[in-house]
Design a protein around this motif. Structure first.
Motif, PDB file in Angstrom:
ATOM      1  N   GLN A  15      69.172 -86.360 -30.009  1.00 54.46           N
ATOM      2  CA  GLN A  15      68.301 -87.042 -30.963  1.00 54.46           C
ATOM      3  C   GLN A  15      67.680 -88.324 -30.398  1.00 54.46           C
ATOM      4  OE1 GLN A  15      70.751 -87.546 -34.457  1.00 54.46           O
ATOM      5  NE2 GLN A  15      70.991 -85.327 -34.730  1.00 54.46           N
ATOM      6  N   LEU A  16      68.357 -88.944 -29.426  1.00 54.42           N
ATOM      7  CA  LEU A  16      67.799 -90.155 -28.826  1.00 54.42           C
ATOM      8  C   LEU A  16      66.489 -89.863 -28.096  1.00 54.42           C
ATOM      9  CD1 LEU A  16      70.975 -91.916 -27.374  1.00 54.42           C
ATOM     10  CD2 LEU A  16      69.483 -92.794 -29.167  1.00 54.42           C
ATOM     11  N   ASN A  17      66.399 -88.654 -27.512  1.00 56.37           N
ATOM     12  CA  ASN A  17      65.198 -88.271 -26.773  1.00 56.37           C
ATOM     13  C   ASN A  17      64.858 -89.318 -25.714  1.00 56.37           C
ATOM     14  OD1 ASN A  17      63.070 -86.538 -26.166  1.00 56.37           O
ATOM     15  ND2 ASN A  17      61.655 -87.599 -27.552  1.00 56.37           N
ATOM     16  N   ASN A  18      65.849 -89.667 -24.903  1.00 55.98           N
ATOM     17  CA  ASN A  18      65.668 -90.680 -23.864  1.00 55.98           C
ATOM     18  C   ASN A  18      64.621 -90.241 -22.848  1.00 55.98           C
ATOM     19  OD1 ASN A  18      67.781 -92.236 -24.988  1.00 55.98           O
ATOM     20  ND2 ASN A  18      69.312 -91.034 -23.869  1.00 55.98           N
ATOM     21  N   GLU A  19      63.949 -91.214 -22.243  1.00 55.69           N
ATOM     22  CA  GLU A  19      62.921 -90.907 -21.248  1.00 55.69           C
ATOM     23  C   GLU A  19      63.583 -90.718 -19.885  1.00 55.69           C
ATOM     24  OE1 GLU A  19      58.732 -92.616 -19.352  1.00 55.69           O
ATOM     25  OE2 GLU A  19      59.523 -93.494 -21.216  1.00 55.69           O
ATOM     26  N   VAL A  20      63.728 -89.468 -19.497  1.00 56.09           N
ATOM     27  CA  VAL A  20      64.406 -89.112 -18.254  1.00 56.09           C
ATOM     28  C   VAL A  20      63.427 -88.364 -17.362  1.00 56.09           C
ATOM     29  CG1 VAL A  20      66.338 -87.842 -17.232  1.00 56.09           C
ATOM     30  CG2 VAL A  20      66.624 -88.954 -19.463  1.00 56.09           C
ATOM     31  N   TRP A  21      63.337 -88.779 -16.097  1.00 56.08           N
ATOM     32  CA  TRP A  21      62.432 -88.150 -15.134  1.00 56.08           C
ATOM     33  C   TRP A  21      63.235 -87.508 -14.019  1.00 56.08           C
ATOM     34  CZ3 TRP A  21      56.968 -88.191 -15.242  1.00 56.08           C
ATOM     35  CH2 TRP A  21      56.424 -88.867 -16.336  1.00 56.08           C
ATOM     36  N   LEU A  22      62.948 -86.233 -13.758  1.00 52.09           N
ATOM     37  CA  LEU A  22      63.631 -85.472 -12.716  1.00 52.09           C
ATOM     38  C   LEU A  22      62.604 -84.725 -11.885  1.00 52.09           C
ATOM     39  CD1 LEU A  22      66.274 -84.272 -11.457  1.00 52.09           C
ATOM     40  CD2 LEU A  22      66.119 -82.466 -13.181  1.00 52.09           C
ATOM     41  N   ASP A  23      62.645 -84.936 -10.584  1.00 54.21           N
ATOM     42  CA  ASP A  23      61.731 -84.250  -9.675  1.00 54.21           C
ATOM     43  C   ASP A  23      60.271 -84.496 -10.065  1.00 54.21           C
ATOM     44  OD1 ASP A  23      61.162 -82.676  -7.444  1.00 54.21           O
ATOM     45  OD2 ASP A  23      61.154 -80.815  -8.587  1.00 54.21           O
ATOM     46  N   GLY A  24      59.979 -85.727 -10.481  1.00 54.92           N
ATOM     47  CA  GLY A  24      58.605 -86.101 -10.804  1.00 54.92           C
ATOM     48  C   GLY A  24      58.107 -85.613 -12.153  1.00 54.92           C
ATOM     49  N   LYS A  25      58.992 -85.011 -12.946  1.00 54.36           N
ATOM     50  CA  LYS A  25      58.579 -84.493 -14.253  1.00 54.36           C
ATOM     51  C   LYS A  25      59.465 -85.097 -15.340  1.00 54.36           C
ATOM     52  CE  LYS A  25      57.255 -80.035 -12.240  1.00 54.36           C
ATOM     53  NZ  LYS A  25      57.564 -78.574 -12.212  1.00 54.36           N
ATOM     54  N   LYS A  26      58.838 -85.401 -16.475  1.00 53.07           N
ATOM     55  CA  LYS A  26      59.593 -85.903 -17.614  1.00 53.07           C
ATOM     56  C   LYS A  26      60.362 -84.750 -18.256  1.00 53.07           C
ATOM     57  CE  LYS A  26      59.038 -88.428 -21.965  1.00 53.07           C
ATOM     58  NZ  LYS A  26      58.080 -89.026 -22.919  1.00 53.07           N
ATOM     59  N   VAL A  27      61.646 -84.978 -18.492  1.00 52.44           N
ATOM     60  CA  VAL A  27      62.478 -83.947 -19.119  1.00 52.44           C
ATOM     61  C   VAL A  27      62.067 -83.803 -20.577  1.00 52.44           C
ATOM     62  CG1 VAL A  27      64.821 -83.299 -19.779  1.00 52.44           C
ATOM     63  CG2 VAL A  27      64.392 -84.357 -17.541  1.00 52.44           C
ATOM     64  N   GLU A  28      61.709 -82.589 -20.954  1.00 49.40           N
ATOM     65  CA  GLU A  28      61.266 -82.313 -22.324  1.00 49.40           C
ATOM     66  C   GLU A  28      62.280 -81.411 -23.021  1.00 49.40           C
ATOM     67  OE1 GLU A  28      58.783 -83.838 -23.517  1.00 49.40           O
ATOM     68  OE2 GLU A  28      57.452 -84.365 -21.856  1.00 49.40           O
ATOM     69  N   GLY A  29      62.283 -81.447 -24.337  1.00 47.93           N
ATOM     70  CA  GLY A  29      63.189 -80.588 -25.107  1.00 47.93           C
ATOM     71  C   GLY A  29      64.596 -81.159 -25.168  1.00 47.93           C
ATOM     72  N   LEU A  30      65.528 -80.366 -25.656  1.00 48.91           N
ATOM     73  CA  LEU A  30      66.917 -80.806 -25.785  1.00 48.91           C
ATOM     74  C   LEU A  30      67.541 -80.971 -24.403  1.00 48.91           C
ATOM     75  CD1 LEU A  30      68.167 -78.545 -28.722  1.00 48.91           C
ATOM     76  CD2 LEU A  30      67.350 -80.911 -28.833  1.00 48.91           C
ATOM     77  N   ILE A  31      67.963 -82.191 -24.095  1.00 54.84           N
ATOM     78  CA  ILE A  31      68.513 -82.432 -22.758  1.00 54.84           C
ATOM     79  C   ILE A  31      69.813 -81.674 -22.557  1.00 54.84           C
ATOM     80  CG2 ILE A  31      69.867 -84.514 -23.320  1.00 54.84           C
ATOM     81  CD1 ILE A  31      68.662 -85.676 -20.635  1.00 54.84           C
ATOM     82  N   SER A  32      70.525 -81.364 -23.655  1.00 53.50           N
ATOM     83  CA  SER A  32      71.785 -80.623 -23.539  1.00 53.50           C
ATOM     84  C   SER A  32      71.575 -79.182 -23.109  1.00 53.50           C
ATOM     85  CB  SER A  32      72.538 -80.646 -24.877  1.00 53.50           C
ATOM     86  OG  SER A  32      71.812 -79.950 -25.871  1.00 53.50           O
ATOM     87  N   GLN A  33      70.311 -78.700 -23.184  1.00 47.89           N
ATOM     88  CA  GLN A  33      70.007 -77.330 -22.763  1.00 47.89           C
ATOM     89  C   GLN A  33      69.371 -77.282 -21.373  1.00 47.89           C
ATOM     90  OE1 GLN A  33      71.055 -74.678 -24.565  1.00 47.89           O
ATOM     91  NE2 GLN A  33      71.983 -76.284 -25.833  1.00 47.89           N
ATOM     92  N   HIS A  34      69.110 -78.451 -20.795  1.00 48.70           N
ATOM     93  CA  HIS A  34      68.504 -78.481 -19.469  1.00 48.70           C
ATOM     94  C   HIS A  34      69.542 -78.039 -18.433  1.00 48.70           C
ATOM     95  CE1 HIS A  34      66.628 -79.999 -15.799  1.00 48.70           C
ATOM     96  NE2 HIS A  34      65.506 -80.156 -16.495  1.00 48.70           N
ATOM     97  N   PRO A  35      69.197 -77.147 -17.510  1.00 46.96           N
ATOM     98  CA  PRO A  35      70.192 -76.606 -16.571  1.00 46.96           C
ATOM     99  C   PRO A  35      70.892 -77.669 -15.720  1.00 46.96           C
ATOM    100  CG  PRO A  35      67.943 -75.953 -15.951  1.00 46.96           C
ATOM    101  CD  PRO A  35      67.877 -76.504 -17.328  1.00 46.96           C
ATOM    102  N   VAL A  36      70.203 -78.761 -15.412  1.00 42.65           N
ATOM    103  CA  VAL A  36      70.806 -79.797 -14.571  1.00 42.65           C
ATOM    104  C   VAL A  36      71.805 -80.641 -15.347  1.00 42.65           C
ATOM    105  CG1 VAL A  36      70.307 -81.921 -13.273  1.00 42.65           C
ATOM    106  CG2 VAL A  36      68.923 -79.881 -12.903  1.00 42.65           C
ATOM    107  N   PHE A  37      71.601 -80.816 -16.650  1.00 45.51           N
ATOM    108  CA  PHE A  37      72.435 -81.714 -17.441  1.00 45.51           C
ATOM    109  C   PHE A  37      73.412 -80.974 -18.367  1.00 45.51           C
ATOM    110  CE2 PHE A  37      68.253 -83.783 -16.785  1.00 45.51           C
ATOM    111  CZ  PHE A  37      68.669 -84.777 -15.907  1.00 45.51           C
ATOM    112  N   LYS A  38      73.209 -79.691 -18.512  1.00 48.06           N
ATOM    113  CA  LYS A  38      74.010 -78.916 -19.457  1.00 48.06           C
ATOM    114  C   LYS A  38      75.494 -78.956 -19.112  1.00 48.06           C
ATOM    115  CE  LYS A  38      74.080 -74.342 -21.664  1.00 48.06           C
ATOM    116  NZ  LYS A  38      73.416 -73.010 -21.715  1.00 48.06           N
ATOM    117  N   GLY A  39      75.828 -78.810 -17.841  1.00 48.28           N
ATOM    118  CA  GLY A  39      77.223 -78.748 -17.426  1.00 48.28           C
ATOM    119  C   GLY A  39      77.974 -80.035 -17.710  1.00 48.28           C
ATOM    120  N   ILE A  40      77.410 -81.165 -17.316  1.00 47.16           N
ATOM    121  CA  ILE A  40      78.116 -82.439 -17.489  1.00 47.16           C
ATOM    122  C   ILE A  40      78.227 -82.800 -18.964  1.00 47.16           C
ATOM    123  CG2 ILE A  40      76.053 -83.873 -17.180  1.00 47.16           C
ATOM    124  CD1 ILE A  40      79.644 -84.686 -16.024  1.00 47.16           C
TER     125      ILE A  40
END
Length: 483
Positions: A15-40
Motif C-alpha cells: 500500500q505504501l507504493n514506494n518509489e523503487v528503481w531496478l535496472d533503470g525501470k520504476k517498479v510498478e504494481g504490487l512489489i510483493s509479486q515482483h520476482p526480485v522482491f517476492k522471496g525476501i
C-alpha cells in the motif's frame, strides 16, 4: 496496534507504493509479486508470523507498558540480565529461522531505535536536539511494529582524509533549508539494505562534522515520502528455483541508494540536526554499540551454525571425514562458533545498568566479536570452497533432472551416501552460500558490517584498557608506571 503478522506487513508495504528503481525501470504494481522482491518479502513475513504463533508468542512478544497490547521483544528496553537474555533468545529464534542470512531482520533496527530512545536523555539541553521526538517516535514504532531500513553512509566520491564537498548540487545528503514545518534535505545516502521494502527509513549521521554540520542529523520518515526514491543495485538472485538457488531465491535482501530530492522532514520526526558534536558523540555515548552488536552477533552465531551444518553435510555426502586436513578445517569453524558463543555469553554475564537504568551488555567482548568475525567468515566460506573442490563447479540445474539425461546424472553424480539429485542439492547450497553473486555479497557484507575492519581494530586498540598490563610488566622490571 501491537505486534503484526506477515500478511499485515506485506499489505502495508504494498500500500505504501514506494518509489523503487531496478535496472533503470520504476517498479510498478504490487512489489510483493515482483520476482526480485517476492522471496525476501515472503521470508520476512514468516518472521512476523512466528512472533504471533501461539507456540512462540511468549518468547517473542511482551505486554506494552502503554497499551497492554503484545509488542515485539526486539523493542524491549531490558532492565535486568534476565530480560536481556529473553530479548536475545527472541532474536535467536528469528536468526535460526533465516539461518542468519537476513542481515536486516526486523529486530536489528528495532533494537537500534530502542537503543537510541533509551539514551534520549543525552540530547536534553543541546542545540537543535529533540529528545522528546525520539522517545515519542520509538513508542509509535513499538506500538505499530514498524519496519525499518537505514542509511549511515554518504556516497564514496572522495575518500581522502581531507575532503570538503564543493559541488553545485549536494551529493552527500544535507540540510538545505530550515522551515516552519521541518527541515528540507537533499542528496543521497548509501547503503539501505531492503530499501523500499520497509515502512520507514531511519537516517543517522556517523562520523566527524567539523566543516559540514549540515550533514549531521538523525531522523526517520515513511518510505513513501514525496521526493524519496530507492535505486537498487543489480539483483544477486540467480533465479526463483529453490533447487538451483536455495539461498538467493529466498534471502536476496537488495541494497539501495536512497536519493532525497528536497524532502521535507517534519519537526516531529527530527531527533537532532546541524550539530556535529552530538552526531559524533551520540553513537558512542548511547547504548547503540552494545545493543546493536548484541543482536548482530546473535545472528552471526546462527549463520555460523548453518555454515558448520553445510560443511559437515558436504563432508558426509562424499565421505571425506576421515582425512585429518578435513577434520582440521571443520574444527576451525567449530572453534569460531564456540568463540562467538563465549563472547556473547560474557557480554550478557557482564551486563550492567547504564546511567539511564537500561541493562547494557558488556560491549568489550562484543567489540572483540566484531573485530573477529569479519576475518572468520571469509575463512569459513573458503573452507567450504576447498572441501567442495570441483564438486562446486559441476552442478547441473533442476531442469536437467527432469530431462532425458536424468539417467546419466543419476549414474555419474551420485554421492557416497546420497543419490545424485540430493548430492547436487547439497553442493548447490554450498555454492550459493560461498561462490554465487549472492554468496560473495554475503562475504563482503559480513566483512564490512560494522565498517572498515582496520578502523574497528584501531578503535578497539584505543578503547581497550591496556595500561594496567603494561604497568604490571613495568613493576616486574622495576620501572614504575608507564606514562
Amino acid at each position: 496496534m501491537g505486534a503484526i503478522d506477515g500478511k499485515t506487513y506485506v499489505n502495508r508495504i504494498n500500500q505504501l507504493n514506494n518509489e523503487v528503481w531496478l535496472d533503470g525501470k520504476k517498479v510498478e504494481g504490487l512489489i510483493s509479486q515482483h520476482p526480485v522482491f517476492k522471496g525476501i518479502l515472503h521470508e520476512k513475513a514468516a518472521l512476523y508470523d512466528l512472533q504471533l504463533n501461539p507456540q512462540y508468542q511468549n518468547d517473542m512478544t511482551f505486554l506494552s507498558p502503554d497499551t497492554g497490547s503484545r509488542i515485539g521483544l526486539s523493542y524491549l528496553q531490558p532492565k535486568s540480565i534476565e530480560e536481556l537474555i529473553k530479548k536475545r533468545k527472541a532474536s535467536e529464534l528469528w536468526a535460526r529461522q533465516t539461518h542468519g542470512m537476513m542481515g536486516r531482520s526486523p529486530d536489528y533496527l528495532n533494537t537500534v531505535l530502542m537503543s537510541f530512545a533509551s539514551s534520549a536523555s543525552f540530547l536534553e539541553g543541546k542545540e537543535n536536539c529533540f529528545p522528546e521526538n525520539l522517545t515519542a517516535f520509538y513508542k509509535l514504532a513499538r506500538e505499530k511494529d514498524l519496519s525499518f531500513t537505514h542509511t549511515f553512509i554518504s556516497p564514496q566520491v572522495n575518500r581522502s582524509q581531507i575532503y570538503i564537498e564543493n559541488s553545485k548540487e549536494p551529493i552527500a545528503l544535507k540540510v538545505v533549508k530550515v522551515k516552519d514545518d521541518g527541515i528540507i534535505v537533499k542528496g543521497a545516502r548509501l547503503l539501505a539494505t531492503q530499501g523500499g521494502l520497509t515502512d520507514e527509513v531511519l537516517v543517522v549521521s556517523v562520523g566527524r562534522f567539523l566543516f559540514n554540520e549540515d550533514e549531521a542529523f538523525a531522523f526517520s520518515i515513511p518510505s513513501n515520502t514525496e521526493g524519496l526514491k530507492f535505486i537498487c543495485r543489480d539483483t544477486f538472485m540467480g533465479g526463483t528455483s529453490r533447487f538451483d538457488h536455495p539461498l538467493s531465491s529466498r534471502f536476496e535482501e537488495m541494497d539501495t541508494i536512497v536519493a532525497f530530492d528536497n524532502v521535507l522532514v517534519p519537526w516531529n520526526r527530527v531527533f537532532y540536526f546541524n550539530n556535529g558534536e552530538v552526531a559524533e558523540e551520540f553513537i558512542t555515548q548511547s547504548s547503540f554499540h552494545a545493543f546493536a552488536k548484541h543482536q548482530v552477533i546473535t545472528r552471526q552465531i546462527a549463520k555460523t551454525e548453518f555454515l558448520l551444518g553445510v560443511a559437515q553435510l558436504l563432508v558426509e555426502t562424499i565421505k571425506v571425514s576421515d582425512y585429518p586436513h578435513i577434520q582440521e578445517k571443520i574444527t576451525e569453524i567449530m572453534v569460531g562458533l564456540e568463540t562467538m558463543r563465549a563472547l556473547l555469553e560474557k557480554a550478557e554475564n557482564g551486563a550492567a545498568p547504564d546511567e539511564y537504568g537500561v541493562m547494557r551488555p558488556n560491549v568489550l567482548p562484543l567489540n572483540v566479536a566484531s573485530v573477529t568475525f569479519p576475518k572468520l567468515y571469509p575463512r569459513f566460506t573458503e573452507i567450504i570452497q576447498i572441501m567442495g573442490a570441483s564438486g562446486m563447479i559441476t552442478l547441473p540445474t533442476e531442469k536437467a533432472f527432469h530431462s532425458p539425461i536424468r539417467k546419466d546424472l543419476d549414474q555419474y553424480l551420485q554421492g557416497a551416501t546420497k543419490p545424485a539429485e540430493e548430492r547436487v542439492k547439497v553442493f548447490r547450497l554450498a555454492w550459493d552460500l560461498t561462490m554465487s553473486s549472492f554468496g560473495t555479497r554475503e562475504t563482503q557484507y559480513e566483512r564490512y558490517f560494522f565498517g572498515d575492519p582496520v578502523r574497528l581494530a584501531s578503535q578497539f586498540y584505543k578503547d581497550f584498557p591496556k595500561e594496567p598490563y603494561a604497568d604490571a610488566v613495568s613493576d616486574f622490571l622495576g620501572f614504575g608506571g608507564v606514562e
